[in-house]
Design a protein around this motif. Structure first.
Motif, PDB file in Angstrom:
ATOM      1  N   GLU A 225       1.042  -1.514  -0.111  1.00 50.59           N
ATOM      2  CA  GLU A 225      -0.050  -0.012  -0.204  1.00 50.59           C
ATOM      3  C   GLU A 225       0.791   1.291   0.034  1.00 50.59           C
ATOM      4  O   GLU A 225       2.099   1.521   0.774  1.00 50.59           O
ATOM      5  N   THR A 226       0.399   2.285  -0.912  1.00 56.50           N
ATOM      6  CA  THR A 226       1.344   3.738  -0.840  1.00 56.50           C
ATOM      7  C   THR A 226       0.261   4.425  -0.720  1.00 56.50           C
ATOM      8  O   THR A 226      -1.102   4.563  -0.918  1.00 56.50           O
ATOM      9  N   TYR A 227       0.442   5.615  -0.539  1.00 55.72           N
ATOM     10  CA  TYR A 227       0.349   6.646  -0.003  1.00 55.72           C
ATOM     11  C   TYR A 227       0.589   8.439  -0.124  1.00 55.72           C
ATOM     12  O   TYR A 227       1.305   8.109   0.061  1.00 55.72           O
TER      13      TYR A 227
ATOM     14  N   PHE B 189      -4.789   9.745  -8.722  1.00 53.80           N
ATOM     15  CA  PHE B 189      -5.552   9.277  -6.818  1.00 53.80           C
ATOM     16  C   PHE B 189      -7.064   9.178  -6.234  1.00 53.80           C
ATOM     17  O   PHE B 189      -7.129  10.048  -6.358  1.00 53.80           O
TER      18      PHE B 189
ATOM     19  N   ASP C 124       3.100   8.267  -5.594  1.00 57.67           N
ATOM     20  CA  ASP C 124       2.243   9.033  -4.899  1.00 57.67           C
ATOM     21  C   ASP C 124       3.338   9.685  -4.126  1.00 57.67           C
ATOM     22  O   ASP C 124       3.474  10.320  -3.063  1.00 57.67           O
TER      23      ASP C 124
ATOM     24  N   ARG D  48       2.672   9.892   2.839  1.00 55.50           N
ATOM     25  CA  ARG D  48       2.812   8.496   3.901  1.00 55.50           C
ATOM     26  C   ARG D  48       4.212   9.452   5.497  1.00 55.50           C
ATOM     27  O   ARG D  48       4.976   9.573   4.571  1.00 55.50           O
TER      28      ARG D  48
ATOM     29  N   ARG E 232      -5.554  10.895   1.540  1.00 54.31           N
ATOM     30  CA  ARG E 232      -7.221  11.181   2.481  1.00 54.31           C
ATOM     31  C   ARG E 232      -5.393  11.817   3.965  1.00 54.31           C
ATOM     32  O   ARG E 232      -6.224  12.698   4.703  1.00 54.31           O
TER      33      ARG E 232
ATOM     34  N   ARG F  18      -8.745   7.980  -0.581  1.00 58.73           N
ATOM     35  CA  ARG F  18      -7.441   6.383  -0.296  1.00 58.73           C
ATOM     36  C   ARG F  18      -6.134   7.467  -0.189  1.00 58.73           C
ATOM     37  O   ARG F  18      -5.552   6.929   1.312  1.00 58.73           O
ATOM     38  N   SER F  19      -5.510   7.514  -0.534  1.00 61.39           N
ATOM     39  CA  SER F  19      -4.338   7.494  -1.501  1.00 61.39           C
ATOM     40  C   SER F  19      -4.018   9.164  -0.934  1.00 61.39           C
ATOM     41  O   SER F  19      -3.164   9.588  -0.757  1.00 61.39           O
TER      42      SER F  19
END
Length: 275
Positions: free
Chosen positions: A82-84, A163, A122, A87, A169, A166-167
């Protein structure tokens, strides 16, 4: 078509052979404890390709050049995490509170940044967002942010730069409104032209040295946890050779590279400066 059930697993022998093949191609070490996870990921490729079982798929991959698109699909399944955007808050506090003010005091007006193993971009766009927000007289600067990943699919997604919520947020609302725009009526965002102008993406295997001018700042996070010591040494040698003296490396705190950082000064558990 695959005839395996949703709970079928590779045999211990298949696990060893798959793990050996993955290591030889990508330097990534898959432990026997990840047998179920690997089986799940391979089943996705069986469904996608129509190949019947784990053994047939292994033989299929073994005969393909590693440049083939199926190798890309397979490695994407094996390495995806998972990536966003934004982070690891401590990284961005340092970037905005210390790194950017210091480079502005230095009198320079150029900057090269590498987001290594960038996945879908991201991290690279978070870097671009921070620079666009905080650097005074941005138009006078020559900023190049390179994102690289072993997966062609990930690179394509990074280039497309769409994006979801969720990415997005953790992106502060003020930065989201200034540097991103909503795509139609859906909860999908894309970076503005200013951010896109700073960024480029390419496929790259970290086991190979990256050519080009050296970098002032490198992000290498949440990827070396998949590598054994020998592969980590090879990657870190390649990283070191791409950096300017005095350049900074932002790493994941759990990468396990502390003993390999002789060419760097440790500033934080996740931050190093090249000597």
């Amino acid at each position: 078509m695959s005839h395996l059930s949703a709970t079928s697993q590779v045999t211990d022998d298949q696990m060893r052979r798959y793990a050996k093949m993955i290591y030889e191609v990508a330097g990534i070490e898959i432990s026997p404890a990840k047998k179920q996870l690997l089986s799940n990921r391979i089943r996705r490729r069986l469904k996608q390709t129509g190949i019947a079982d784990f053994e047939e798929y292994f033989k299929f991959l073994s005969k393909l050049p590693t440049s083939h698109e199926e190798w890309d699909g397979f490695l994407q399944e094996v390495t995806t995490h998972e990536t966003y955007l934004f982070r690891d808050e401590s990284n961005w506090k340092w970037l905005r509170g210390e790194f950017i003010p210091e480079i502005q005091k230095s009198g320079k007006n150029s900057l090269r940044v590498w987001s290594a193993a960038c996945s879908t971009g991201d991290e690279a766009y978070t870097i671009a967002c921070c620079l666009a927000e905080d650097i005074r007289n941005l138009s006078a600067w020559r900023i190049q942010i390179l994102g690289s990943d072993i997966g062609i699919g990930a690179v394509r997604e990074a280039q497309e730069a769409r994006f979801g919520e969720r990415s997005m947020r953790l992106v502060p609302e003020s930065l989201k409104n200034r540097h991103f725009k909503r795509v139609g009526d859906v909860n999908v965002w894309e970076p503005n032209a200013k951010l896109r102008a700073m960024t480029s993406f390419r496929q790259h295997n970290l086991l190979d040295r990256l050519s080009g001018a050296p970098f002032d700042l490198v992000f290498l996070k949440n990827v070396l946890i998949y590598f054994n010591v020998d592969s980590k040494k090879r990657v870190m040698k390649n990283i070191e050779q791409t950096m300017k003296p005095g350049g900074f490396l932002v790493a994941g705190a759990a990468e396990g590279i502390g003993d390999l950082m002789g060419a760097f000064q440790r500033i934080h558990p996740w931050l190093y400066q090249k000597k």
